[in-house]
Design a protein around this motif. Structure first.
Motif, mmCIF file in Angstrom:
data_model
loop_
_atom_site.group_PDB
_atom_site.id
_atom_site.type_symbol
_atom_site.label_atom_id
_atom_site.label_comp_id
_atom_site.label_asym_id
_atom_site.label_seq_id
_atom_site.Cartn_x
_atom_site.Cartn_y
_atom_site.Cartn_z
ATOM 1 N N LYS A 113 17.649 71.511 27.125
ATOM 2 C CA LYS A 113 17.438 72.666 26.254
ATOM 3 C C LYS A 113 17.650 73.932 27.084
ATOM 4 N N ILE A 114 18.407 74.856 26.545
ATOM 5 C CA ILE A 114 18.721 76.103 27.228
ATOM 6 C C ILE A 114 18.294 77.274 26.343
ATOM 7 N N ALA A 115 17.611 78.236 26.934
ATOM 8 C CA ALA A 115 17.235 79.458 26.221
ATOM 9 C C ALA A 115 18.325 80.504 26.409
ATOM 10 N N ALA A 222 12.602 75.465 27.909
ATOM 11 C CA ALA A 222 13.979 75.249 28.350
ATOM 12 C C ALA A 222 14.055 74.917 29.837
ATOM 13 N N THR A 225 17.252 79.579 31.473
ATOM 14 C CA THR A 225 17.342 80.729 30.578
ATOM 15 C C THR A 225 18.578 81.538 30.922
#
Length: 361
Positions: A113-115, A222, A225
């Motif tokens: 998961k990437i912000a 995440a 970021t």
């Protein structure tokens, strides 16, 4: 879950806050024990002060069961820290929200998961980059986290949806409050492609003081970021700072030196943030980490824990524990304790947090 109503009732207590809730639960042993603690014991808790009186008054006004019944009627989901479905990445930050409210189709689970964050006053360049990065991440199977705000946040969510991937919007208000109001359609699209989450109880209006707390959840969910566009002083840079404190990666998209909205990411790059010129720059980082981890797992021979390491692990949990408490509880000499902590951390069995706190992975 028997403790769940008490987690929620404590989280909704006026003026208590996430850190105080976690401290009280650790002190008394469980949320139920906090809720049922005699008034004199609450008033005697060091550092609680007037908040103890506020909590006592709150207990007289509400019952945990009625709070949960009201939530069930609204169709709003609730996650508490002790549940298996609570996002693991978020459990590992210094001050995880004890309660998360959510609406949508899929909670954040395993997987990258990437912000993606940035200014609300994004340029055409910033909107294009954020959309393309999010779409590329989604197409590669990574989820996209952002704050559902105007500008870069909205572009990130739309990009993830365009890439037919998962995306999660973290709010600085209740999950039943659509903010900004013009994002009503996007709000529902995010629900269909992931979820809307918040630590603030339903009905809570947006407030400037809520957004720094919201930002720690964005970065905490995440692995990394990405700051696309941001002024020299902005919420996006606060999110980047929080990511660093949480031992997460920070990426930045370079921009024109003549644009004030490139000042933030350009400064981050000077400070060592990873430069992003395309989605491959992000994915390559995690592909490399994955291969490195696999290589270590294949080559590493399991080693039995020492007696000191077993004592330390027995003290730790998913909630942060201070070094002083570990020392007092285990009775280990400082030198032996530090060695045990270092070895456990190297083997990724525990995690060190800022301020001398540790938790179990």
């Amino acid at each position: 879950m028997e403790e769940k109503p008490f987690w929620v009732a404590l989280q909704q207590a006026p003026g208590l806050g996430a850190r105080r809730v976690l401290q009280l639960v650790k002190f008394f042993g469980s949320p139920r024990a906090v809720w049922q603690a005699p008034e004199r014991e609450l008033l005697a808790v060091e550092g609680l002060g007037k908040t103890a009186t506020s909590l006592i008054n709150w207990r007289r006004q509400v019952t945990p069961e009625k709070i949960m019944a009201k939530l069930e009627k609204t169709g709003i989901g609730v996650l508490v820290l002790e549940e298996d479905t609570y996002p693991l990445e978020l459990k590992r930050i210094y001050d995880p929200p004890p309660v998360l409210y959510w609406r949508g189709s899929q909670l954040p689970g395993e997987g990258l998961k990437i912000a993606i964050v940035g200014t609300r006053r994004a340029t055409a360049y910033g909107l294009k980059v954020a959309t393309e990065l999010a779409a590329g991440l989604a197409a590669a199977g990574a989820g996209v986290v952002s704050g559902l705000a105007r500008g870069i946040d909205a572009a990130a969510h739309r990009g993830a949806i365009r890439g037919n991937g998962l995306t999660w919007g973290i709010l600085g208000c209740g999950v039943d409050v659509i903010y900004p109001p013009e994002h009503r359609e996007l709000y529902h699209q995010v629900m269909d492609h992931g979820a809307i989450l918040s630590e603030f109880p339903p009905g809570t209006p947006p407030d400037a003081g809520h957004f720094p707390a919201r930002n720690r959840i964005i970065s905490g969910l995440a692995s990394g970021t990405v700051v696309v566009e941001a002024a020299a002083k902005s919420g996006a840079l606060i999110t980047a700072d929080l990511a660093l404190e949480q031992n997460r990666d920070v990426f930045a998209v370079p921009g024109p030196v003549t644009s004030r909205y490139s000042e933030g990411p350009n400064e981050l790059i000077k400070q060592g943030a990873r430069v992003v010129t395309g989605v491959a720059d992000i994915l390559a980082e995690y592909e490399a980490q994955s291969l490195w981890s696999l290589s270590r797992e294949e080559s590493q021979v399991e080693v039995a824990l020492t007696a000191a390491e077993e004592k330390v692990l027995a003290v730790l949990s998913v909630m942060p524990t201070h070094l002083d408490t570990i020392m007092t509880t285990t009775g280990l000499p400082p030198g032996e304790l530090n060695t045990a902590l270092l070895q456990l951390e190297i083997r990724k069995l525990i995690r060190r947090l800022p301020g001398g706190f540790y938790l179990r992975c």
